[in-house]
Enzyme design. Structure first.
Site, PDB file in Angstrom:
ATOM      1  N   ASP A  83       0.988  -0.983  -0.093  1.00  0.00           N
ATOM      2  CA  ASP A  83       0.121  -0.277  -0.176  1.00  0.00           C
ATOM      3  C   ASP A  83       1.244   1.157  -0.001  1.00  0.00           C
ATOM      4  O   ASP A  83       2.065   1.201   0.889  1.00  0.00           O
ATOM      5  CB  ASP A  83      -1.100   0.011   1.199  1.00  0.00           C
ATOM      6  CG  ASP A  83      -1.714   1.255   1.234  1.00  0.00           C
ATOM      7  OD1 ASP A  83      -1.875   1.327   0.150  1.00  0.00           O
ATOM      8  OD2 ASP A  83      -2.360   1.137   2.824  1.00  0.00           O
ATOM      9  N   GLY A 225      -9.383   5.498   0.840  1.00  0.00           N
ATOM     10  CA  GLY A 225      -9.477   6.285   1.919  1.00  0.00           C
ATOM     11  C   GLY A 225     -10.925   6.327   2.499  1.00  0.00           C
ATOM     12  O   GLY A 225     -12.049   7.579   2.576  1.00  0.00           O
TER      13      GLY A 225
HETATM   14  P1  13P Z   1      -8.831   5.233   5.328  1.00  0.00           P
HETATM   15  O1  13P Z   1      -7.992   5.634   6.464  1.00  0.00           O
HETATM   16  O2  13P Z   1     -10.396   5.840   5.604  1.00  0.00           O
HETATM   17  O3  13P Z   1      -9.432   3.281   6.394  1.00  0.00           O
HETATM   18  O4  13P Z   1      -7.640   4.329   4.274  1.00  0.00           O
HETATM   19  C1  13P Z   1      -7.542   3.588   4.227  1.00  0.00           C
HETATM   20  C2  13P Z   1      -6.285   3.680   2.790  1.00  0.00           C
HETATM   21  O5  13P Z   1      -6.588   4.437   1.587  1.00  0.00           O
HETATM   22  C3  13P Z   1      -4.991   2.321   2.990  1.00  0.00           C
HETATM   23  O6  13P Z   1      -4.612   2.956   1.334  1.00  0.00           O
HETATM   24  O1  G3H Z   2      -3.259   4.631   3.933  1.00  0.00           O
HETATM   25  C1  G3H Z   2      -2.544   4.427   4.581  1.00  0.00           C
HETATM   26  C2  G3H Z   2      -2.963   3.840   5.526  1.00  0.00           C
HETATM   27  O2  G3H Z   2      -4.165   3.861   5.938  1.00  0.00           O
HETATM   28  C3  G3H Z   2      -1.829   2.961   6.235  1.00  0.00           C
HETATM   29  O3  G3H Z   2      -1.848   3.866   7.231  1.00  0.00           O
HETATM   30  O4  G3H Z   2       0.923   3.884   6.786  1.00  0.00           O
HETATM   31  O5  G3H Z   2      -0.226   4.444   8.902  1.00  0.00           O
HETATM   32  O6  G3H Z   2       0.021   2.272   7.988  1.00  0.00           O
HETATM   33  P1  G3H Z   2      -0.176   3.627   7.904  1.00  0.00           P
HETATM   34 ZN    ZN Z   3      -4.655   5.162   0.763  1.00  0.00          ZN
END
Ligand code: 13P
Ligand code: G3H
Ligand code: ZN
Length: 322
Positions: A83, A225
């Site tokens: 991610d 998000g």
């Molecule tokens: P949220 O913070 O809304 O859960 O989004 C997570 C996300 O986009 C991880 O890449």
């Molecule tokens: O978009 C971000 C994800 O919620 C991951 O969050 O960078 O705190 O692991 P993090």
């Molecule tokens: Zn994200």
């Protein structure tokens, strides 16, 4: 079944009018809560790992936890995804280290530079049988310690998406249509209040999603998000020593609608964090004498599982699609 890429999953999701849940994992209980829910609901799933998760739990531990889940849940397809990969090197480390999908997030860079970096990652990933998510436009909120203010966020420009996808060869595209990272997605000023005094956020820009989809027919779109910040968990946190005033998320009906359109992957992290934290806070309020982590992590894991089941069935529409 071994780890898979998201290619087949997205094809079926696009044609079937549903989305795959992409849940962030940082420890064993989160992996178990998510995958047990998916096994019981017969849902395909994307388990995603951020740069921060790799720094916290270590790459090998996370890969091995996900591999354990694959052994325990052989009947569901599982993708292991990076991610918000910040650079080529991180993407390469994950491609070489067992991931089946990576995101290169060069969305903060100028258009041409985003194309250049994304293309480099795509070439390496495709040579290794791995798929790539890229991003155009930028979301407000906090991700991996990077805070983007609402003023610095920008919607995706539909007129750029075709050139971007053609030039980079990416397999899916994250777009910005008004979602935002974290539990505080909107300020009180950006929202209205309903008759119960609850904050109602501005609606997502479905017009942008439609324009993007017209220009990229059949192409899988990703929403980041996308936590809905369940108010029962915000309440649980606040009633047990926490302080999260005005935490507000994306209404689930809007995510459901997006899932029926070209959105094939919906990212949810903050909701699981809230469920875990709320449950643990409540446990300690009720049992101040307890100190065995297994005792407080067990209900936290159970609530993550329930929440994920709800998302699969009522929001994503991917239950029964494994
Ligand atoms: P949220 O913070 O809304 O859960 O989004 C997570 C996300 O986009 C991880 O890449
Ligand atoms: O978009 C971000 C994800 O919620 C991951 O969050 O960078 O705190 O692991 P993090
Ligand atoms: Zn994200």
């Amino acid at each position: 079944m071994p780890l898979v890429t998201s290619a087949e999953m997205f094809k079926k999701a696009y044609n079937g009018g549903y989305a795959i849940g992409a849940f962030n994992v940082n420890n064993m209980e989160i992996v178990q809560g998510i995958t047990e829910a998916c096994r019981e609901e017969k849902a395909p799933v994307i388990l995603q790992v951020s740069k921060g998760a790799r720094a916290y739990a270590n790459h090998t531990y996370l890969v091995k936890l996900v591999e354990a889940a694959v052994i325990e849940c052989p009947e569901i397809p599982v993708v292991l995804h990076l991610d918000h990969g910040p650079d080529f090197e991180t993407c390469k480390a994950c491609i070489d280290g067992g991931f089946t999908s990576v995101m290169i997030d060069a969305s903060s860079k100028p258009f041409a530079e985003n194309i250049e970096i994304t293309k480099k990652v795509v070439e390496y990933a495709h040579d290794h049988g791995v798929v790539v998510e890229a991003e155009l436009g930028s979301l407000a909120g906090v991700e991996d310690e990077v805070k983007v203010s609402a003023e610095d966020s920008s919607y995706t420009r539909p007129e750029e998406v075709q050139e971007f996808v053609e030039k980079t060869g990416c397999d899916s595209l994250a777009i910005a249509i008004g979602t935002s990272h974290g539990a505080y997605k909107f300020t009180a000023e950006q929202c209205t209040r309903n008759e119960k005094g609850i904050l109602v956020p501005p609606p997502l820009r479905f017009d942008i999603l439609e324009e993007v989809s017209k220009r990229l027919p059949g192409f899988p779109i990703v929403l980041h998000g996308s936590s809905s910040v369940p108010q029962e968990y915000v309440k649980m946190v606040n009633e047990n020593g926490g302080k999260m005033p005005d935490a507000v998320g994306i209404p689930e009906e809007q995510l459901r609608k997006a899932a029926t359109l070209s959105v094939c992957k919906i990212n949810i992290d903050s909701d699981l964090r809230l469920a875990m934290t709320g449950t643990i806070r409540q446990f300690f309020s009720e049992h101040p004498d307890k100190f065995d982590p297994r005792e407080y992590l067990k209900p936290a894991r159970a609530n993550i599982k329930e929440l994920v089941k709800h998302k699969l069935v009522d929001v994503l529409g991917c239950a029964g699609k494994a």
